[in-house]
Scaffold this active site. Structure first.
Site, PDB file in Angstrom:
ATOM      1  N   GLY A  36       0.897  -1.102  -0.100  1.00  0.00           N
ATOM      2  CA  GLY A  36       0.008  -0.065  -0.088  1.00  0.00           C
ATOM      3  C   GLY A  36       0.687   1.299  -0.192  1.00  0.00           C
ATOM      4  N   ASP A  85       4.981 -10.330   4.892  1.00  0.00           N
ATOM      5  CA  ASP A  85       4.150 -11.029   3.899  1.00  0.00           C
ATOM      6  C   ASP A  85       4.952 -11.341   2.566  1.00  0.00           C
ATOM      7  OD1 ASP A  85       2.157 -10.605   5.581  1.00  0.00           O
ATOM      8  OD2 ASP A  85       1.390  -8.993   4.326  1.00  0.00           O
ATOM      9  N   ARG A  89      -3.722 -35.860  16.841  1.00  0.00           N
ATOM     10  CA  ARG A  89      -4.456 -34.922  16.363  1.00  0.00           C
ATOM     11  C   ARG A  89      -3.964 -34.516  15.254  1.00  0.00           C
ATOM     12  NH1 ARG A  89      -5.549 -31.590  22.049  1.00  0.00           N
ATOM     13  NH2 ARG A  89      -7.407 -32.671  22.772  1.00  0.00           N
TER      14      ARG A  89
HETATM   15  O1  F6P Z   1       0.710  -7.155   5.941  1.00  0.00           O
HETATM   16  C1  F6P Z   1       0.980  -7.570   7.063  1.00  0.00           C
HETATM   17  C2  F6P Z   1      -0.304  -7.981   7.689  1.00  0.00           C
HETATM   18  O2  F6P Z   1       0.300  -8.725   9.072  1.00  0.00           O
HETATM   19  C3  F6P Z   1      -0.974  -9.471   7.005  1.00  0.00           C
HETATM   20  O3  F6P Z   1      -0.153 -10.445   7.079  1.00  0.00           O
HETATM   21  C4  F6P Z   1      -2.127  -9.105   7.820  1.00  0.00           C
HETATM   22  O4  F6P Z   1      -3.093  -9.732   6.809  1.00  0.00           O
HETATM   23  C5  F6P Z   1      -2.339  -7.834   7.794  1.00  0.00           C
HETATM   24  O5  F6P Z   1      -1.095  -7.355   8.124  1.00  0.00           O
HETATM   25  C6  F6P Z   1      -2.924  -7.562   9.271  1.00  0.00           C
HETATM   26  O6  F6P Z   1      -3.328  -6.302   9.398  1.00  0.00           O
HETATM   27  P1  F6P Z   1      -3.834  -5.543  10.909  1.00  0.00           P
HETATM   28  O7  F6P Z   1      -2.400  -5.237  11.668  1.00  0.00           O
HETATM   29  O8  F6P Z   1      -4.262  -4.264  10.345  1.00  0.00           O
HETATM   30  O9  F6P Z   1      -4.833  -6.593  11.449  1.00  0.00           O
END
Ligand code: F6P
Length: 373
Positions: free
Chosen positions: A112, A135, A170
């Protein structure tokens, strides 16, 4: 003439942000004689002109610290929540940049942030970005800092889940972050020896997952670890997402487009329920007791690994050098042991996803990991 630079961190935090701030700041001040101002809470700090003087005293002792001393937010320059409204604050940001007599602004962020940085570049600012995210999905860079540490945390979790799964015979499903990309689940799945790895890039079939668990049982292995990326989708869910994405593209009205876009957002936000449903489904189809562990924000917390400290320091100091050479409008990308400045236009809005023929996928298959396909 002495240059003034600004730094901000934007988007979700991750390990290595402080190491990167330190890398840019120390090299900028000590090697190139620049003055360095930090802007707080992501792009919001530029709107409010909320600053921190990043002198050597502040930059000292932060290399090993998690989070970001500058604070962060997911606020976007052109859609900033202000007094209950969402406002375009790009002009205000330009004013702040000029008021602080900045020669360049370093935006440390993920996918972003690259798009927002390009917006500010197009508004006339000298912008450089550094790639951070657990990510690992930023286009144009080999890797982003935060990823290595998060892989370590998720791997340790899988290691620990093994002994309890084994003791109770499990299935343990472990949900791993990664947004819409499978890098984190794939890397931790390989490193932790998960029996099944489900990632968004390879839609899964529950019957195939069941089959692979039953095969393990027949071979005398009474437990299974299933590493599921938060963005993983069954074949049916993937078809639903493709249909919504098509609807969004071909919508005739703004309302139709908005509705498809909201439905997509709702679908992705529901990942925890989706992973829980999968866990229950596997309990039914295999007849084996199943449990779910969501790793969540644990994966973003704490001190960066040595690898992330080195990467953030390499990229941060290279960024200061590029500013000194007058190069802006770029992502300072990691390329092998070096760096490569990538024009923001070439990378913003794109995502680096796991390719189906990626060596990590093939090596996982070779050691018997199922992708449920
Ligand atoms: O982009 C990093 C990340 O941790 C992603 O893996 C996850 O989907 C997102 O941010 C979670 O975002 P937030 O902390 O805003 O809930």
């Amino acid at each position: 003439m002495k240059k003034n630079i600004g730094i901000l961190t934007s988007g979700g935090d991750c390990q290595g942000l402080n190491a990167a701030i330190r890398g840019v700041g120390k090299a900028a001040q000590d090697e190139f004689g620049m003055s360095v101002t930090g802007f707080c809470d992501g792009f919001r700090g530029l709107v409010l002109n909320k600053t921190m003087e990043l002198d050597n005293a502040l930059l000292s002792g932060i290399l090993t610290r998690g989070g970001t001393i500058l604070g962060t937010s997911r606020d976007k320059p052109h859609k900033m929540p202000m007094g209950g409204k969402s406002l375009d604050m790009v002009d205000t940001i330009v004013e702040t940049y000029e008021k602080n007599r900045l020669d360049a602004l370093v935006c440390i962020g993920g996918g972003g942030t690259q798009k927002n940085a390009l917006r500010l570049k197009n508004a006339g600012l000298n912008i450089l970005t550094l790639p951070k995210t657990i990510d690992n999905d930023i286009f144009g860079t080999d890797v982003s800092f935060g990823f290595d540490t998060a892989v370590g945390i998720a791997t340790e979790a899988i290691d620990r889940l093994h002994s309890t799964a084994m003791s109770h015979n499990r299935i343990i499903v472990v949900e791993i972050m990664g947004h819409r990309a499978g890098w984190l689940a794939l890397a931790a799945g390989i490193a932790g020896g998960a029996d099944v790895v489900l990632i968004p890039e390879i839609p899964y079939d529950v019957d195939k997952v069941t089959e692979s668990i039953k095969e393990r049982t027949s071979a005398g292995k009474q437990f299974s670890i299933i590493a599921v990326a938060e963005g993983a989708m069954s074949v049916e869910q993937a078809a639903y997402v493709t249909a919504l994405a098509d609807k969004k593209k071909t919508a005739n009205t703004a309302e139709e487009k908005k509705a498809a876009s909201q439905a997509l957002k709702d679908f992705h936000a529901d990942h925890v329920n989706s992973t829980l449903r999968l866990t229950r489904q596997l309990e039914e189809t295999t007849g084996q007791e199943s449990r779910l562990t969501i790793l969540g924000h644990l994966q973003r917390g704490g001190s960066p690994s040595a690898t992330d400290r080195v990467l953030a320091t390499r990229l941060g100091t290279a960024c200061a050098r590029l500013i000194n050479e007058g190069e802006t409008g770029v992502l300072v990308a990691a390329r092998g042991d070096g760096v490569e400045p990538m024009p923001l236009e070439a990378i913003a809005g794109k995502k680096k996803l796991v390719q189906l023929d990626h060596p990590w996928v093939s090596c996982a298959r070779r050691v018997g990991t199922s992708f449920g396909d």
